[in-house]
Design an enzyme around this catalytic site. Structure first.
Site, PDB file in Angstrom:
ATOM      1  N   VAL A  13       0.792  -1.270   0.200  1.00 48.87           N
ATOM      2  CA  VAL A  13      -0.122   0.098  -0.054  1.00 48.87           C
ATOM      3  C   VAL A  13       0.860   1.293  -0.027  1.00 48.87           C
ATOM      4  O   VAL A  13       0.250   2.513  -0.039  1.00 48.87           O
ATOM      5  CB  VAL A  13      -1.171  -0.065   1.172  1.00 48.87           C
ATOM      6  CG1 VAL A  13      -2.043  -1.072   1.092  1.00 48.87           C
ATOM      7  CG2 VAL A  13      -0.118  -0.030   2.522  1.00 48.87           C
ATOM      8  N   LYS A  37      12.917  -1.627  10.835  1.00 47.19           N
ATOM      9  CA  LYS A  37      12.136  -2.603  10.246  1.00 47.19           C
ATOM     10  C   LYS A  37      12.098  -3.990  10.896  1.00 47.19           C
ATOM     11  O   LYS A  37      13.286  -4.488  10.931  1.00 47.19           O
ATOM     12  CB  LYS A  37      12.690  -2.850   8.852  1.00 47.19           C
ATOM     13  CG  LYS A  37      11.650  -3.736   7.960  1.00 47.19           C
ATOM     14  CD  LYS A  37      10.516  -3.144   7.500  1.00 47.19           C
ATOM     15  CE  LYS A  37       9.831  -4.135   6.688  1.00 47.19           C
ATOM     16  NZ  LYS A  37       8.663  -3.715   6.033  1.00 47.19           N
ATOM     17  N   ALA A 111       5.404  -4.851   8.651  1.00 46.20           N
ATOM     18  CA  ALA A 111       5.286  -5.947   7.759  1.00 46.20           C
ATOM     19  C   ALA A 111       3.803  -6.181   7.542  1.00 46.20           C
ATOM     20  O   ALA A 111       2.953  -6.885   8.160  1.00 46.20           O
ATOM     21  CB  ALA A 111       5.880  -7.286   7.987  1.00 46.20           C
ATOM     22  N   PRO A 200       2.329  10.691  -4.381  1.00 46.14           N
ATOM     23  CA  PRO A 200       1.788  10.497  -5.906  1.00 46.14           C
ATOM     24  C   PRO A 200       2.363   8.868  -6.347  1.00 46.14           C
ATOM     25  O   PRO A 200       3.431   8.553  -5.766  1.00 46.14           O
ATOM     26  CB  PRO A 200       2.585  11.438  -6.647  1.00 46.14           C
ATOM     27  CG  PRO A 200       3.387  11.699  -5.862  1.00 46.14           C
ATOM     28  CD  PRO A 200       3.086  11.705  -4.357  1.00 46.14           C
ATOM     29  N   GLU A 201       1.594   8.400  -7.152  1.00 43.76           N
ATOM     30  CA  GLU A 201       1.955   7.259  -7.692  1.00 43.76           C
ATOM     31  C   GLU A 201       3.277   7.066  -8.189  1.00 43.76           C
ATOM     32  O   GLU A 201       3.812   8.041  -9.016  1.00 43.76           O
ATOM     33  CB  GLU A 201       0.857   6.647  -8.646  1.00 43.76           C
ATOM     34  CG  GLU A 201       1.074   5.064  -9.156  1.00 43.76           C
ATOM     35  CD  GLU A 201      -0.033   4.792 -10.117  1.00 43.76           C
ATOM     36  OE1 GLU A 201      -0.970   3.869  -9.788  1.00 43.76           O
ATOM     37  OE2 GLU A 201      -0.257   5.448 -11.019  1.00 43.76           O
TER      38      GLU A 201
END
Length: 240
Positions: A13, A37, A111, A200-201
């Site tokens: 996403v 992470k 995750a 933005p994509e």
């Protein structure tokens, strides 16, 4: 907040791009930034993972990865297949707290979604956020189906005593469809929290200087950006 958890409504996403964008703006302001992470899955030893992408986009920030599992599965399932130890919320919280002592901002990127399991005891990122007493930033998709996923994630967070600080659209296309345009107004309602940005994509494919500018335009002043949610919503509404 000097620390918060970045989670999503699912996989793919835009969590890493959003994490990198927040880190880039904070670093530009002279802040000491760390990105944790806890579990990187689906990446072989020696290959660049999400943290390498954050550094490429945001610059020299401190990064820490606690476990790496080669299979593209949940951390629990990937650990089971690899025979490696699972992660506990206590271990993740301890690493985040250690980073917090020497940095102005610590971002913890999960995750997948909020309830993806880290261990057979059912521990999830929600337990990490609760242990740290920090807030959640929810990254959502713009299209059809996102309202249900966003509402479910926000409701689970609330039930577990967590606070969703806001929602960011992780990948906003140049030509959004009707559902996407309509969802701009409805996403904050589903999340029970303000819209704090829309990247933005394809932003993750940019070079660092341009990425910084897109991060500034796509994130709220809460992160040091210029994004105006009211203006963005009005623009979307005028196109429906």
């Amino acid at each position: 907040m000097s620390m918060f958890v970045v989670t999503g409504t699912g996989t793919g996403v835009g969590k890493t791009a959003v994490t990198a964008a927040i880190a880039a703006l904070a670093r530009h302001e002279g802040k000491r930034v760390a990105v944790l992470k806890p579990a990187q899955t689906g990446v072989a030893p020696g290959e660049p993972g999400d943290l390498a992408e954050v550094v490429r986009l945001a610059g020299e920030v401190t990064t820490r990865e606690l476990r790496r599992y080669p299979d593209p599965l949940s951390p629990e399932a990937a650990a089971r297949r690899s025979g490696q130890p699972v992660l506990s919320p206590a271990e993740i919280a301890a690493a985040a707290t250690e980073l917090d002592h020497t940095h102005d901002l610590v971002l913890i990127e999960g995750a997948g979604g909020l309830l993806v399991r880290y261990g057979p005891d059912g521990s999830t990122l929600a337990d990490v956020a609760w242990a740290l007493g920090t807030v959640l930033l929810l990254v959502a998709e713009p299209g059809l189906g996102t309202l249900n996923a966003t509402a479910l994630t926000a409701e689970v967070a609330t039930v577990r005593g967590l606070h969703v600080s806001g929602v960011v659209i992780g990948s906003w296309p140049a030509e959004p469809d009707l559902a996407m345009l309509s969802n701009v107004a409805d996403l904050p309602v589903a999340a029970g929290a303000p819209l704090l940005g829309a990247l933005p994509e394809g932003v993750g494919g940019l070079e660092r200087a341009e990425f910084l500018e897109r991060a500034r335009a796509g994130l709220s002043p809460w992160f040091g950006g210029d994004f105006d949610s009211e203006r963005f919503e009005k623009s979307a509404s005028s196109r429906t």
